[in-house]
Design an enzyme around this catalytic site. Sequence first.
Site, PDB file in Angstrom:
ATOM      1  N   LYS A 297       0.839  -1.215   0.000  1.00 21.14           N
ATOM      2  CA  LYS A 297       0.000   0.000   0.000  1.00 21.14           C
ATOM      3  C   LYS A 297       0.866   1.255   0.000  1.00 21.14           C
ATOM      4  CE  LYS A 297      -1.780   1.486   4.113  1.00 21.14           C
ATOM      5  NZ  LYS A 297      -1.386   2.856   4.455  1.00 21.14           N
ATOM      6  N   ASN A 298       1.813   1.319   0.924  1.00 18.42           N
ATOM      7  CA  ASN A 298       2.563   2.569   1.091  1.00 18.42           C
ATOM      8  C   ASN A 298       3.525   2.838  -0.061  1.00 18.42           C
ATOM      9  OD1 ASN A 298       1.128   3.004   3.368  1.00 18.42           O
ATOM     10  ND2 ASN A 298       2.727   2.307   4.783  1.00 18.42           N
TER      11      ASN A 298
ATOM     12  N   CYS B  66      -5.050  11.510  13.413  1.00 19.69           N
ATOM     13  CA  CYS B  66      -5.843  10.296  13.258  1.00 19.69           C
ATOM     14  C   CYS B  66      -5.637   9.431  14.486  1.00 19.69           C
ATOM     15  CB  CYS B  66      -5.454   9.547  11.986  1.00 19.69           C
ATOM     16  SG  CYS B  66      -3.800   8.897  12.055  1.00 19.69           S
TER      17      CYS B  66
ATOM     18  N   ARG C 205       0.202  13.475  13.714  1.00 18.86           N
ATOM     19  CA  ARG C 205       0.703  13.447  12.342  1.00 18.86           C
ATOM     20  C   ARG C 205       0.846  14.834  11.689  1.00 18.86           C
ATOM     21  NH1 ARG C 205      -1.426   8.028   9.536  1.00 18.86           N
ATOM     22  NH2 ARG C 205       0.611   8.189   8.577  1.00 18.86           N
TER      23      ARG C 205
ATOM     24  N   ASP D 177       4.902   0.081  12.190  1.00 18.62           N
ATOM     25  CA  ASP D 177       3.755  -0.647  11.636  1.00 18.62           C
ATOM     26  C   ASP D 177       3.700  -2.098  12.109  1.00 18.62           C
ATOM     27  OD1 ASP D 177       2.662   1.440   9.914  1.00 18.62           O
ATOM     28  OD2 ASP D 177       4.591   1.279   8.920  1.00 18.62           O
TER      29      ASP D 177
ATOM     30  N   ARG E 201      -8.572  -1.036   4.594  1.00 21.11           N
ATOM     31  CA  ARG E 201      -7.805   0.011   3.913  1.00 21.11           C
ATOM     32  C   ARG E 201      -6.468  -0.517   3.411  1.00 21.11           C
ATOM     33  NH1 ARG E 201      -6.543   3.647   8.097  1.00 21.11           N
ATOM     34  NH2 ARG E 201      -4.852   3.997   6.648  1.00 21.11           N
TER      35      ARG E 201
END
Length: 413
Positions: free
Chosen positions: A21-22, A114, A119, A301, A393
């Site tokens: 994803k990233n 979030c 952030r 993560d 997500r």
Amino acid sequence: MDYIINGGARLSGEIADYGAKNCALALLGATVLTDEQVVLHNCPSIVDVENMLLLLSSMGKRISRSDDTVSVSGALTTTSAPRDIANLLRGSALVLGSTVAKYHGANLPLPGGCAIGSRPMDIHLNGLKALGVTVDSSDDMVICKGKPVGAQYTLRMASVGATENMLCACALAEGESVLANCAMEPEVTALEQLLVKMGAKIQGVGTSTLKIVGVEKLHGAEFDVIPDRIVAATYISATVATMGDVTITNCNPLHMQAFLNVLIPHAYIKQYDNAIRVMVNKTPNGYGKIVTAPYPLFPTDMQSLLLSLASCCCGRTQIVEKLFENRLLHNAQQLNKMGARITVNNDVANIEGSSLCGAQVTAYDLRGGAGLVIAALNATGTSSVSGIEHVNRGYVNLAQNLRTLGADINVIP
Ligand code: EPU
């Protein structure tokens, strides 16, 4: 959406990793730098990536997808990102550097904090200012104007997103830039490699100091999104939690050495060029002291995954979360509902391994949700994990894949 999980089933078999994803988000952000076609293979079909494609198309890009290959071409018709779409994902910030570089201006709504932390964007914005761009920012909006001009900039912290935005801004800047204290995550290196393929002049690819000589124009290119190291770590963690035997294919073990090194004393781990086999036949002991930090050190993560593993092992672990202030607390509270023994003091969690039992828990963020699923796979009895929208997500068919490996997991829409 909820997952209902009956814990205790031992996972076994083989599962394929997919594109990160990233990495996909950063590469998609860079497609703004050229009107020519950029083709990305291994681009995962997950909610965040689809929302990034929606953002690009709403700004004028032409998008087509055929399975995991995404093609992006054409010029932007607006440099203002629509707020309703930009707010769907934090990765929307990754169009900022490229839009300013190519169009000498951008209006980007900022998504704000979030569940994992506040952030801030100061490193991105100060970087653009260092390149001579005028930056006008409020709490929820940033307006940039001006053509970037090469400069020297040292990032206050090795931020992944700020490095990616600065790379894009410098690629088309006038003159030479030197960026110091850059992030070296594999997803950042992949972006550097794509930019080089598009004609950017970058020295120091994969290192923390990047010298970029701006060019007038970049061209189209074709590139493979790198395998998702966090997804691979999720399946590895699920295997450890259930004392299973699973091979993860299509992954890159070199991108996850810090994580594997923590597990190696407790599990049989065989690393191949693009696969990892994990086999566990006794309950792991405590994992010692783990501190999250930028790559190549232990990634934030994977902290949520390790927190779950530490909760169901038979010894002590200490985890220090240095990057995102809320990432420990939410999950510790949820895991404690399952019988975990975690105490959190600011950024430090002390975990005493115990036997977990099924409970109703709630995911507050993507990786936290994956961590709760792992704990539920280990726990005795039935757990319900709500908030699975967060998990979707970043994961493709997580429940279905775990079921293929033998997990007892059902999805309640
Ligand atoms: N930071 C600042 N100011 C900035 C930018 C960052 O203070 O201007 C701080 C952050 O608050 C944090 C640290 O720097 O404490 C590192 O943040 P970074 O900028 O590296 O994170 P990011 O680019 O916002 C990416 C991933 C995250 C991942 C982090 C860390 C993407 C789209 N997101 O975020 O992934 O946790 O790097 O590796 O690439 C996820 O996939 O679930 C996820 C959150």
